[in-house]
Design a protein around this motif. Structure first.
Motif, short mmCIF file in Angstrom:
data_model
loop_
_atom_site.label_atom_id
_atom_site.label_comp_id
_atom_site.label_asym_id
_atom_site.label_seq_id
_atom_site.Cartn_x
_atom_site.Cartn_y
_atom_site.Cartn_z
N ALA B 113 0.82 -1.21 0.00
CA ALA B 113 0.00 0.00 0.00
C ALA B 113 0.86 1.27 0.00
O ALA B 113 0.42 2.32 -0.46
CB ALA B 113 -0.91 -0.01 1.22
N ASP B 114 2.14 1.10 0.49
CA ASP B 114 3.02 2.26 0.56
C ASP B 114 3.87 2.45 -0.69
O ASP B 114 4.61 3.42 -0.81
CB ASP B 114 3.96 2.13 1.76
CG ASP B 114 3.17 2.00 3.08
OD1 ASP B 114 2.02 2.51 3.09
OD2 ASP B 114 3.67 1.38 4.02
N VAL B 115 3.80 1.50 -1.60
CA VAL B 115 4.64 1.55 -2.80
C VAL B 115 3.89 2.31 -3.88
O VAL B 115 2.67 2.14 -4.03
CB VAL B 115 4.99 0.12 -3.28
CG1 VAL B 115 5.88 0.17 -4.51
CG2 VAL B 115 5.67 -0.65 -2.15
N SER B 116 4.65 3.08 -4.64
CA SER B 116 3.99 3.87 -5.68
C SER B 116 3.49 2.96 -6.80
O SER B 116 4.01 1.87 -7.03
CB SER B 116 4.99 4.89 -6.27
OG SER B 116 5.94 4.19 -7.05
N THR B 117 2.48 3.48 -7.46
CA THR B 117 1.89 2.70 -8.56
C THR B 117 2.93 2.44 -9.65
O THR B 117 2.98 1.35 -10.22
CB THR B 117 0.68 3.46 -9.15
OG1 THR B 117 -0.28 3.65 -8.11
CG2 THR B 117 0.03 2.70 -10.29
N ALA B 118 3.76 3.42 -9.93
CA ALA B 118 4.77 3.25 -10.99
C ALA B 118 5.71 2.11 -10.66
O ALA B 118 6.05 1.28 -11.52
CB ALA B 118 5.55 4.54 -11.18
#
Lengths: 88, 990
Positions: B113-118
């Protein structure tokens, strides 16, 4: 059974092959009436013919010949005369 | 400058430098070795690597050396020596190389959830396929286990990343849809994922695809759930709420004995003397027999008695998906530690051992902590993947002295196809740890109870009969809209189709042909239909028997009889065939059966059935005829009629002339065994058919049609045999041209009527002649004479009078005196029979006049005798003249005509009370009639003699004449029949 003689007369010499063919074609008329052909004698000029049959009566032979389209002058029952014994 | 090395392990192994893809060594082991070294990233002793991949090679160390040399060429370069090998150990040094797995691995520990979508999308791009695709090497167990564990871990990570991205994209269905599809691919059996996918399809407006996917979902998910219907996953209400598709447990009816036995096995005997030990119960039975229902019922009833219950199910879809049933089970039961440790193992053996030990240890701990047992329940053992089987076996062994209960279900037939599961069962049996319970079909009472719960008004007995006590089939039949329609419910057809899809080509083909052959059939009939060699054919049969599709029994007459275990299954297989294919198959079977040298009746009936289903109407009709004739010989009247009617149903679709000729033959077949209910109607139809056949120059069939019509009109009976078409008919058929045929028909009819023989044939000839005349041929006297003779013979005097009058007119016109004479002769008889003596005398006078003009024969004497007879009858004649005329007639040797006159005379004498003279004339007549074997004349003469005997109270004579009358056969004229009846009416004694 009786012996029946049929007399035939032809204006022209008889076409025996054609007569035989017609007889064969209409054989059932003879068979159904228990008419059996015994022998046939043909005049040397081919204009007269005698046919001998065994049958229940002469009328059976007449009708069978009529239905088969085989021309005849008359048909009559006959007695067979004993032939003389051949000389040894 | 050396390009950087890129190693891709997700998907097929791929190495590249810059944009250049490197050519990999062909040896799978060499490539697997590289993958192993890269993934583990640490040093391995050479012996360990040899054990891992070369345990069966002659010289494992040499093989390892060779592989390392090949790999060195690929991965080493000027900048780095990546394959670091000493005499003892080997390791892979990454240096600056990139590895896709190493790039995604950190995400496993991260909170996504903390990781960017990219970043997530970049990680997702690394997942090109399964880890080391094609390099799992199942023959090398340690390596295989390592590979499976790594794959599972990575698949889990893959799913987590996709799920995270999906949740972020839910507001944009077009972006979410590819992710959902990807998630479905990752776990096709997840109902939750499939439901979400369907919601997205609907949300994107892809209704057709949604419908297709919904159908696919039902197919995929239903087998695992048993007979209960899959819930409709396409509901539009609350997408996330609908992701949970909970189901009630399947209904269990009956099975009391099985439940009792299962509980005895599963419940550890607390307080008993026996020490705790692991127990395994295997419930077997065919698909749909109720294993799932029993399973669910047991789970419900056992839940209060166990410390933990871990439930899982194997799926047919992906048997290679490792540990799936057990992982799910362990996650549910909160044993994530064991599951979490294992897949991250650094080394193959350790990875598997850690997984196995972790699971066993967790279970053991739980068992030790509790007084109550733990229940492991796994459905469909026959689909369980090898890794799961090994884990299960390990757990059972590890907990063998604990209160572990294992409940397994399996399709008995399919268990044999799963080698690992088979080994497990064998091992458990040999250890004495396995209890087996085979589920039989339900009894009629149980079936009744089952279906009443589904549909109260259903005919339970019929459902039991159709389902054979198979619960799934019974439920589906009860749910079907109408049992009477006898169709196979779509759900059963779908289930059967799915089961078939798991079969190889040969068994599938065998099943398809078998379904077309019928519920039961001879193996010998099946084999020639298939293009399969004998050995695969037999193997296919064996497999189908093992899987419960077919049963075999020896036939009394030799060979083997095969039958479907359920007719519903056969019908479902059959329903699965396309219409063109069915027709093709039926046609092939029909032709093959028809080509048999000496087909028996059952064969012929089979040919008819298949030909009908093949849509080959002509073959069907001909087969019906052939089969029907065979049944006639067996006196199987009902079968004959059935076959004939079946043929008639198809004959109308045939082209001419077959439509006409074959219909005549079918009516003939029916008449051979039964008189029709509406003879007039059939007579009219036959007349129509015969006339049409005549126009089509189908003379033989025309004649047959007329003959059948004549039977209905004449004898009111049935054809005595197939003798029809005597030489007379044969002769007629050779006549060329309608005129010649008309003459021939008339002559033949007259011939037979005069003899009182084959009168139906005679009538048929007249009918044919009538048809020719109706078609425009000029009528002839002979034809009218024959018709009149027949009408008189059967007592239709008015019709006879009309025909004979016309015959006389025509004969005069044609110049046929003989025909004219005979026509008058019959008119005389007609007048005498009707006691019209004036007319009789007038006719006799005409006969006499005509007779004089005719050539020598019996006509003239008959005419004289007839005239004398009529005059005696009128009381104006002289008996001496009659006597003389009769003698003259006798000389002409016309026995029938003579007998006729004598009998008529005898009747006159009888009527006058001169019994002695009557008897004398009658005896003469009888002798003549007997010589020519004329039935009617014989009967008439005997009737007079019987009357005389009756009057004289001569019992012997009376009995003799009655016996003679009784012995007379068919063909009597109406007048003769009346006389016979009158004689019989006197009674048995004078």
């Amino acid at each position: 059974m009786v012996h029946v003689i049929v007399e035939r007369v032809f204006a022209e010499p008889a076409d025996v092959a054609a007569l035989s063919q017609r007889f064969e074609e209409a054989k059932s008329c003879f068979v159904m009436r228990n008419v059996q052909h015994v022998r046939t004698c043909l005049a040397r000029d081919g204009r007269r013919m005698i046919c001998e049959y065994t049958a229940p009566d002469a009328e059976s032979v007449r009708v069978a010949n009529q239905l088969a389209g085989l021309p005849f002058e008359r048909a009559w029952s006959a007695e067979v005369m004993e032939s003389p014994k051949p000389s040894v | 400058m050396v390009e950087r090395l890129h190693i891709r392990l997700l998907g097929e192994l791929e190495l590249s430098r810059g944009a250049t893809r490197l050519k990999l060594p062909p040896s799978k082991k060499t490539r697997a070795l590289l993958g192993y070294l890269v993934l583990t990233g640490r040093a391995h002793r050479r012996e360990r690597l040899c054990e891992l991949l070369w345990d069966v090679a002659d010289d494992p160390r040499a093989a390892l050396r060779w592989s390392l040399s090949k790999l060195r060429e690929l991965v080493d370069d000027e900048s780095a020596t990546r394959l670091v090998a000493t005499r003892e150990a080997v390791r892979f040094a990454l240096a600056d190389a990139t590895v896709d797995v190493l790039e995604v691995r950190p995400f496993a520990e991260a909170q996504l959830a903390d990781v960017s979508t990219a970043k997530l999308e970049a990680a997702l791009a690394c997942f090109r396929g399964e880890l080391l695709e094609g390099l799992e090497l199942p023959d090398f167990h340690a390596y295989y286990a390592f590979c499976l564990a790594e794959r599972e871990a990575l698949r889990g990570l893959h799913a987590r990343i996709v799920t995270e991205l999906l949740e972020r994209a839910m507001s944009a269905p077009d972006r979410a849809l590819p992710l959902a599809r990807r998630l479905v691919d990752l776990d096709p059996t997840s109902e939750r994922t499939r439901a979400l996918f369907l919601q997205l399809l609907h949300a994107s407006g892809r209704e057709r695809e949604a419908a297709h996917e919904a159908q696919k979902s039902r197919r995929l998910l239903e087998p695992a759930r048993g007979p209960e219907r899959a819930p409709e996953p396409s509901t539009r209400a609350s997408p996330l709420a609908s992701m949970r598709m909970s189901e009630p447990p399947p209904m269990l009816i009956g099975r009391r004995a099985e439940l009792r036995r299962a509980r005895e096995i599963l419940r550890t005997r607390d307080g008993a003397d026996e020490p705790p030990r692991a127990r395994v119960l295997l419930v077997t039975g065919e698909a749909g027999i109720g294993k799932s229902a029993l399973f669910a019922q047991l789970l419900t009833s056992e839940r209060p008695h166990v410390a933990d219950l871990h439930r899982g199910a194997a799926h047919e879809l992906d048997p290679g998906f490792p540990y799936a049933p057990l992982l799910g089970l362990l996650q549910q039961s909160g044993m994530a530690t064991a599951q979490g440790d294992a897949p991250r193992g650094d080394e193959a053996a350790q990875a598997r051992e850690r997984l196995f030990h972790g699971v066993a240890r967790a279970l053991g701990t739980k068992l030790d902590e509790s007084e109550r047992p733990v229940l492991l329940a796994i459905e469909d053992l026959h689909w369980l993947d090898e890794a799961s089987v090994l884990l299960l076996q390990h757990v059972v062994r590890a907990c063998r002295d604990r209160r572990l209960s294992v409940l397994l279900t399996a399709r008995s037939g399919e268990l044999a196809d799963n080698a690992a599961a088979r080994r497990l069962v064998r091992a458990l049996r040999s250890e004495g740890r396995l209890e087996e319970l085979s589920l039989p079909p339900l009894s009629p009472e149980e079936t009744c109870a089952l279906v009443r719960g589904v549909a109260g008004d259903v005919d339970a007995a019929a459902v039991h009969a159709q389902s054979g006590g198979h619960p799934l089939f019974a439920i589906e039949l009860a749910r079907a809209p109408s049992l009477a329609r006898a169709g196979v419910p779509a759900s059963i057809t779908r289930l059967v189709r799915e089961r078939m899809e798991s079969l190889a080509h040969e068994p599938s083909e065998v099943l398809r042909w078998a379904s077309v052959l019928g519920t039961s059939f001879c193996i010998a009939a099946l084999e020639p239909l298939l293009s399969i060699d004998p050995v695969p054919f037999v193997e296919a049969l064996e497999q189908l028997e093992r899987l419960g599709w077919l049963r075999f029994e020896p036939r009394v007459e030799g060979g083997t009889e095969a039958s479907f275990s359920h007719d519903l299954v056969r019908r479902a297989v059959y329903d699965g065939l396309s219409e063109p294919r069915r027709r093709l198959m039926h046609g092939r079977i029909a032709r093959r059966l028809a080509a048999l040298a000496a087909p028996d009746e059952s064969h012929a009936a089979e040919v008819a059935r298949h030909a009908v289903l093949a849509g080959d109407a002509e073959m069907a009709v001909r087969a019906c005829l052939s089969a029907g004739r065979g049944c006639v010989r067996l006196l199987a009247t009902a079968d004959v009629l059935t076959l004939a009617r079946r043929g008639l149903a198809h004959v109308t679709s045939l082209p001419l002339p077959e439509a006409c000729t074959l219909e005549i033959e079918l009516h003939e077949l029916m008449l051979l065994v039964q008189r029709p209910e509406r003879p007039e109607e059939l007579g009219a139809r036959l007349s129509e058919l015969a006339t049409r056949a005549l126009a089509l120059r189908q003379l033989e069939h025309a004649r047959r049609g007329f003959y059948l019509q004549s039977l209905l009109r004449w004898e009111q009976g049935k054809p005595s045999d197939a003798r029809r078409f005597s030489r007379e008919a044969e002769r007629l058929s050779r006549l060329e041209g309608p005129r010649a045929r008309l003459c021939g028909l008339a002559d033949a009819a007259r011939c037979l009527t005069m003899l009182n023989r084959d009168l139906a044939d005679a009538q048929a000839f007249v009918l044919e002649a009538e048809a020719l005349v109706a078609a425009g041929e000029a009528e002839i006297a002979g034809f009218r004479l024959a018709a009149g003779m027949l009408e008189l013979h059967r007592g239709a005097h008015e019709l006879a009078a009309v025909q004979l009058e016309r015959a006389v007119e025509l004969a005069q016109l044609e110049g046929e005196p003989l025909i004219e004479f005979v026509s008058l002769e019959y008119r005389l008889e007609l007048a005498l029979s009707d006691a019209r003596l004036d007319e009789a005398e007038a006719t006799a006078l005409r006969l006499a006049a005509l007779g004089t003009r005719m050539r020598e024969g019996s006509e003239a004497p008959f005419a004289c005798a007839a005239l004398a007879l009529v005059q005696v009858a009128r009381g104006t004649g002289d008996t001496n003249a009659l006597e003389e005329a009769v003698r003259a007639l006798a000389l002409a040797d016309a026995k029938q005509r003579t007998a006729y006159v004598l009998t008529r005379w005898a009747e006159l004498l009888l009527a006058c009370g001169d019994h002695a003279q009557a008897a004398a004339r009658a005896r003469e007549a009888l002798a003549l009639a007997a010589q020519i074997e004329h039935p009617s004349e014989t009967a008439l003469a005997r009737a007079v003699l019987a009357s005389v005997a009756h009057a004289a109270r001569d019992e012997d004579a009376f009995a003799r004449e009655n016996e003679g009358l009784a012995a007379l056969g068919q063909g009597l004229s109406a007048r003769a029949r009346v006389a016979v009846e009158r004689a019989r009416a006197y009674g048995t004694s004078p």
